[in-house]
Write a protein that holds these residues in place. Sequence first.
Motif: not given
Length: 61
Positions: A27, A39-40, A42-43, A46, A50-51, A56, A59-60
């Motif tokens: 991403e 978005f990073l 947000r990621w 988590h 989830e990652k 997640c 965030c994508s």
Amino acid sequence: MEGVLMDLLLNDILHLSQEEIKNSKIEFNMQVGSGGQPFLDRWLKHSEGEKANGTCKDCSY
């Protein structure tokens, strides 16, 4: 080498195997709207589960 253009592929830098490529997701640094939250960020909020599972959703795309 003045004036010579050379292609640089992402895998020239990462050196991923074909198996790693199939199991990878890349991403780019994006944000929500103009001036929005990256978005990073947000990621990072988590869980590792989830990652790893790709669940997640916020965030994508």
